[in-house]
Design an enzyme around this catalytic site. Structure first.
Site, PDB file in Angstrom:
ATOM      1  N   CYS A  18       0.845  -1.124  -0.078  1.00  0.00           N
ATOM      2  CA  CYS A  18       0.045  -0.046   0.060  1.00  0.00           C
ATOM      3  C   CYS A  18       0.873   1.374  -0.067  1.00  0.00           C
ATOM      4  CB  CYS A  18      -1.002  -0.115   0.976  1.00  0.00           C
ATOM      5  SG  CYS A  18      -1.815  -1.476   1.348  1.00  0.00           S
ATOM      6  N   ASP A  50     -16.521   4.713  -3.752  1.00  0.00           N
ATOM      7  CA  ASP A  50     -16.697   3.614  -3.352  1.00  0.00           C
ATOM      8  C   ASP A  50     -15.676   2.548  -3.977  1.00  0.00           C
ATOM      9  OD1 ASP A  50     -18.380   1.493  -2.381  1.00  0.00           O
ATOM     10  OD2 ASP A  50     -20.122   2.395  -2.699  1.00  0.00           O
ATOM     11  N   ASP A  68      -6.835  -3.436  -8.909  1.00  0.00           N
ATOM     12  CA  ASP A  68      -5.810  -3.079  -7.939  1.00  0.00           C
ATOM     13  C   ASP A  68      -4.561  -3.631  -8.206  1.00  0.00           C
ATOM     14  OD1 ASP A  68      -5.166  -1.905  -5.525  1.00  0.00           O
ATOM     15  OD2 ASP A  68      -7.192  -2.435  -4.602  1.00  0.00           O
ATOM     16  N   ASP A  91     -12.971  -5.658  -3.511  1.00  0.00           N
ATOM     17  CA  ASP A  91     -13.920  -4.684  -3.835  1.00  0.00           C
ATOM     18  C   ASP A  91     -15.149  -5.037  -4.410  1.00  0.00           C
ATOM     19  OD1 ASP A  91     -12.407  -2.504  -3.199  1.00  0.00           O
ATOM     20  OD2 ASP A  91     -11.150  -2.545  -4.755  1.00  0.00           O
ATOM     21  N   GLY A 139      -4.135 -10.580 -19.734  1.00  0.00           N
ATOM     22  CA  GLY A 139      -3.939  -9.586 -19.288  1.00  0.00           C
ATOM     23  C   GLY A 139      -2.845  -8.918 -19.836  1.00  0.00           C
ATOM     24  N   HIS A 140      -1.806  -8.071 -19.366  1.00  0.00           N
ATOM     25  CA  HIS A 140      -0.944  -7.358 -19.921  1.00  0.00           C
ATOM     26  C   HIS A 140       0.330  -7.012 -19.199  1.00  0.00           C
ATOM     27  CE1 HIS A 140       0.264  -4.333 -22.961  1.00  0.00           C
ATOM     28  NE2 HIS A 140       0.652  -3.525 -21.944  1.00  0.00           N
ATOM     29  N   THR A 141       1.701  -7.334 -19.773  1.00  0.00           N
ATOM     30  CA  THR A 141       2.833  -7.431 -19.083  1.00  0.00           C
ATOM     31  C   THR A 141       3.513  -6.266 -19.648  1.00  0.00           C
ATOM     32  OG1 THR A 141       2.388  -9.666 -18.690  1.00  0.00           O
ATOM     33  CG2 THR A 141       4.768  -8.879 -18.468  1.00  0.00           C
TER      34      THR A 141
HETATM   35 CO    CO Z   1     -12.196  -1.291  -1.512  1.00  0.00          CO
HETATM   36 CO    CO Z   2      -9.432  -1.148  -4.047  1.00  0.00          CO
END
Ligand code: CO
Ligand code: CO
Length: 350
Positions: A18, A50, A68, A91, A139-141
């Site tokens: 984080c 949110d 994320d 989420d 996905g993407h790299t």
């Molecule tokens: Co969240």
């Molecule tokens: Co999040």
């Protein structure tokens, strides 16, 4: 070659996943300058910060969208993949939605780290997505100096069943489903100061999906929810209180914590993100003088793959808590209530 061998995955981390996140205060200043597109299909957009955006397809069905990603929080690449995916899926669960499809976002230094590490990260993420009942579709790299991994998730929900952070009502009780302290313990792990037991405990918690908690919250019926991640318990609580236009009161002694985290906090082992969270929440929180500083720090500690914070009518709180405990969400605790008072104000009692 030798360089490849000497690199540990968490050498690339900034004390915790984080910590790579832009602080809430700065982010708001940035987003305020970017015009948002209004759309009648958007049931939940950016205005209340949110967990995910909700786009209505028809009266029966809405898409729930989130993403994320962050640098490694643990050295084991498979575990890191699991944690990053569980964190992103969270989420979706916080909105009471069901995940359907996921895509990986990857930054990776193939020149300095073995590609076996990336294989293990991707496996961990894919396994976690499968456990959630969703499917990883690609996905993407990007080649980059620092590894980062995360997931984009699309979920579905019935528009009427969506749980936002804006529905908390006066008299509601507040329940938190996972202990706090992951940021502090990740910092301790990186400094080599975490014991094996606390490590196992915190990793098990970060790897755990909020799936069961989400299902139970839908069964019981709640007024609001959010998940606790990078902005810490008080940062996400502030978002919930502000969006719901209510005041809240927290009993700090009831908040579930990893016991080792409080010891680390007492000797000042606090991730940088906790200070940014304190600055973000600022004057919106009042601490009773009996609450000690280490306890305050835990409440600001940025969480990786934290629990759900649920606002539930008092008549249902006992049933919700009992079901959570019975079905494996053992650490869930009743931590406070929604009270009358200035909107968005948080009071923390001992
Ligand atoms: Co969240
Ligand atoms: Co999040």
């Amino acid at each position: 070659m030798s360089k490849k061998a000497s690199c540990k995955l968490t050498d690339f981390a900034v004390s915790c996943g984080c910590a790579a996140k832009v602080g809430g205060k700065v982010l708001r200043q940035i987003l305020a300058q970017v015009p948002q597109t209004a759309d009648n299909h958007l049931l939940v957009a950016l205005e209340n910060f949110d967990d995910a955006a909700v786009y209505e397809l028809n009266e029966e069905m809405a898409l729930v969208e989130t993403l994320d990603f962050f640098p490694p929080v643990v050295d084991d690449p498979y575990t890191f993949g699991q944690i990053a995916a569980a964190n992103a899926l969270s989420d979706i669960y916080a909105m009471g939605a069901e995940p359907l499809v996921a895509m990986a976002i990857v930054c990776f230094p193939t020149r300095t780290l073995s590609t076996d590490i990336l294989v293990a990260i991707l496996k961990g993420g894919a396994d976690k997505v499968r456990e959630a009942g969703a499917v990883m579709v690609g996905g993407h790299t990007v080649e980059d100096e620092r590894p980062m991994y995360g997931v984009v998730v699309t979920g579905k929900a019935k528009p009427k069943e969506i749980v936002t952070n804006a529905g908390a009502k006066k008299g509601d009780l507040l329940i938190l489903t996972k202990p706090l302290g992951t940021g502090i313990i990740i910092t301790a792990m990186k400094a080599g100061l975490a014991g094996p037991q606390e490590k196992d405990e915190v990793i098990a918690s970060m790897v755990a999906l909020n799936k069961t908690a989400s299902r139970i919250m839908l069964e019981v019926g709640v007024n609001a929810a959010t998940d606790i991640t990078g902005f810490g318990f008080l940062g996400h609580l502030l978002e919930l209180a502000t969006a719901s236009r209510v005041a809240v009161e927290i009993n700090s002694s009831k908040v579930p914590l990893f016991p080792a985290a409080i010891d680390h906090a007492r000797i000042g082992l606090i991730p940088e993100g906790a200070y940014r969270n304190r600055e973000f929440v600022g004057g919106r929180v009042r601490f009773a003088p009996q609450v000690d500083l280490a306890q305050e720090d835990l409440l600001f500690d940025p969480q990786t793959s934290g629990g759900l914070l649920i606002s539930v009518p008092p008549a249902k709180a006992e049933i919700l808590l009992e079901k959570l405990h019975q079905q494996g969400v053992e650490k869930a605790g009743l931590i406070g209530e929604v009270v009358s008072g200035e909107k968005g104000l948080i009071t923390v009692k001992k």
